[in-house]
Design a protein around this motif. Structure first.
Motif, PDB file in Angstrom:
ATOM      1  N   ALA A 140       0.832  -1.194   0.000  1.00  0.00           N
ATOM      2  CA  ALA A 140       0.000   0.000   0.000  1.00  0.00           C
ATOM      3  C   ALA A 140       0.872   1.253   0.000  1.00  0.00           C
ATOM      4  O   ALA A 140       2.010   1.241   0.477  1.00  0.00           O
ATOM      5  CB  ALA A 140      -0.919   0.001   1.217  1.00  0.00           C
ATOM      6  N   ASP A 168       0.697   3.772   1.800  1.00  0.00           N
ATOM      7  CA  ASP A 168       1.010   4.244   3.149  1.00  0.00           C
ATOM      8  C   ASP A 168       1.745   3.191   3.979  1.00  0.00           C
ATOM      9  O   ASP A 168       1.822   3.303   5.210  1.00  0.00           O
ATOM     10  CB  ASP A 168      -0.266   4.676   3.875  1.00  0.00           C
ATOM     11  CG  ASP A 168      -1.293   3.543   4.002  1.00  0.00           C
ATOM     12  OD1 ASP A 168      -1.052   2.438   3.453  1.00  0.00           O
ATOM     13  OD2 ASP A 168      -2.341   3.759   4.644  1.00  0.00           O
ATOM     14  N   PHE A 169       2.339   2.196   3.352  1.00  0.00           N
ATOM     15  CA  PHE A 169       3.114   1.176   4.058  1.00  0.00           C
ATOM     16  C   PHE A 169       4.221   1.837   4.876  1.00  0.00           C
ATOM     17  O   PHE A 169       4.984   2.665   4.370  1.00  0.00           O
ATOM     18  CB  PHE A 169       3.732   0.213   3.050  1.00  0.00           C
ATOM     19  CG  PHE A 169       4.627  -0.833   3.651  1.00  0.00           C
ATOM     20  CD1 PHE A 169       4.104  -1.988   4.191  1.00  0.00           C
ATOM     21  CD2 PHE A 169       6.003  -0.655   3.681  1.00  0.00           C
ATOM     22  CE1 PHE A 169       4.929  -2.958   4.741  1.00  0.00           C
ATOM     23  CE2 PHE A 169       6.837  -1.613   4.227  1.00  0.00           C
ATOM     24  CZ  PHE A 169       6.299  -2.766   4.762  1.00  0.00           C
ATOM     25  N   ARG A 178       5.505   0.634  -3.772  1.00  0.00           N
ATOM     26  CA  ARG A 178       4.283   1.272  -3.264  1.00  0.00           C
ATOM     27  C   ARG A 178       3.315   1.508  -4.420  1.00  0.00           C
ATOM     28  O   ARG A 178       3.658   2.128  -5.420  1.00  0.00           O
ATOM     29  CB  ARG A 178       4.612   2.609  -2.606  1.00  0.00           C
ATOM     30  CG  ARG A 178       5.442   2.505  -1.344  1.00  0.00           C
ATOM     31  CD  ARG A 178       5.619   3.896  -0.742  1.00  0.00           C
ATOM     32  NE  ARG A 178       6.678   3.925   0.238  1.00  0.00           N
ATOM     33  CZ  ARG A 178       6.506   3.703   1.546  1.00  0.00           C
ATOM     34  NH1 ARG A 178       5.296   3.434   1.995  1.00  0.00           N
ATOM     35  NH2 ARG A 178       7.533   3.761   2.373  1.00  0.00           N
ATOM     36  N   ASP A 179       2.077   1.048  -4.245  1.00  0.00           N
ATOM     37  CA  ASP A 179       1.036   1.300  -5.236  1.00  0.00           C
ATOM     38  C   ASP A 179       0.755   2.787  -5.356  1.00  0.00           C
ATOM     39  O   ASP A 179       0.835   3.534  -4.373  1.00  0.00           O
ATOM     40  CB  ASP A 179      -0.255   0.602  -4.821  1.00  0.00           C
ATOM     41  CG  ASP A 179      -0.355  -0.796  -5.407  1.00  0.00           C
ATOM     42  OD1 ASP A 179       0.341  -1.083  -6.394  1.00  0.00           O
ATOM     43  OD2 ASP A 179      -1.139  -1.601  -4.866  1.00  0.00           O
ATOM     44  N   ARG A 215      -1.742   6.080  -5.906  1.00  0.00           N
ATOM     45  CA  ARG A 215      -3.052   6.403  -5.345  1.00  0.00           C
ATOM     46  C   ARG A 215      -4.139   5.901  -6.286  1.00  0.00           C
ATOM     47  O   ARG A 215      -4.048   6.031  -7.497  1.00  0.00           O
ATOM     48  CB  ARG A 215      -3.221   7.916  -5.165  1.00  0.00           C
ATOM     49  CG  ARG A 215      -2.232   8.535  -4.209  1.00  0.00           C
ATOM     50  CD  ARG A 215      -2.600   9.988  -3.949  1.00  0.00           C
ATOM     51  NE  ARG A 215      -2.835  10.720  -5.179  1.00  0.00           N
ATOM     52  CZ  ARG A 215      -1.869  11.279  -5.909  1.00  0.00           C
ATOM     53  NH1 ARG A 215      -0.606  11.169  -5.541  1.00  0.00           N
ATOM     54  NH2 ARG A 215      -2.155  11.948  -7.025  1.00  0.00           N
TER      55      ARG A 215
END
Length: 250
Positions: free
Chosen positions: A116, A118-119, A200-201, A203
């Motif tokens: 994610a 926000d990891f 990280r993906d 948004r």
């Protein structure tokens, strides 16, 4: 490592390099005209470890310009890439260097995990989440024209064999263009099946717009950089678009 307004994530990205089991590295981070606290984070990290070497572009150079500024300062035999919002797992360099040297292959890459945006956990405590982008075993130029199969955060090339290779000055797809230029010269890239990094993906609200815009950038790459004929450019664009839609990514 290019960094633009990356104050929230660049410290973790640097930390994932500091945690590498292979310790003979230099980290060249280029601040691409950030207006937040990115520069302060880089200065603090450099003061704590001399292997971290910050640089800065003159104004906004974009991802290609920032990466090329760092490549130009590099002194090592291998060039590896990591964006300021992604992370390496602790054995990334150790495992990939051994893989590259054993196979005598100048361009290597690996599988990686998606996490994610926000990891915020420590990669050293990472437990597989099943969201794996799997590396192909081998890639040649034709296969790469059909889709960019190399995650930039896992790519590494050997300067002793290929020389110092820079990314074309494109707003997007500059990493894809570099892999194509290397493979166009002959040979192949080899993929390591083991996932060695965390991506990280983006948004969720930006995905559709990005997919549409990347079709245009792929076309620019095929026509203006690779100089493909119109029929071959249409074939490549059709291949990469269909494959990416089926996989939910471009």
């Amino acid at each position: 490592m290019p960094a633009y307004n990356a104050e929230a994530t660049v410290g973790a990205a640097i930390g994932s390099v500091l945690a590498q089991t292979h310790t003979d590295w230099e980290l060249l981070v280029t601040d691409d005209g950030s207006s937040d606290g990115t520069g302060a984070v880089l200065a603090e990290a450099a003061a704590a470890d001399e292997r971290i070497r910050p640089g800065r572009t003159a104004g906004r150079a974009g991802a290609a310009g920032a990466r090329n500024e760092a490549i130009g300062r590099a002194t090592g035999d291998y060039i590896a890439f990591l964006d300021a919002d992604d992370l390496w797992l602790p054995t990334k360099l150790e495992r990939q260097l051994a893989f590259a040297e054993a196979g005598d292959v100048p361009l290597t890459f690996s599988s990686y995990y998606k996490v994610a945006a926000d990891f915020d956990d420590d990669p050293a405590r990472w437990r597989p989440n099943g969201r794996i982008v799997r590396a192909r075993d081998r890639l040649d130029y034709r296969a790469m024209l059909q889709q960019n199969h190399i995650g930039c955060l896992t790519a590494m090339y050997d300067r002793r064999t290929l020389g110092t290779r820079y990314m074309p000055d494109l707003r997007k797809r500059q990493d894809y263009a570099l892999w194509l230029s290397i493979l166009r010269d002959g040979g192949e890239a080899r993929g390591l099946a083991e996932p060695l990094a965390l991506y990280r993906d983006a948004r969720a609200d930006s995905l559709s717009a990005n997919k549409l815009s990347l079709v245009r950038y792929n076309w620019q790459l095929y026509r203006d950089v690779e100089k493909l004929s119109l029929p071959r450019s249409l074939w490549a664009l059709g291949q990469t678009t269909v494959r990416s839609v089926l996989k939910g990514r471009i």
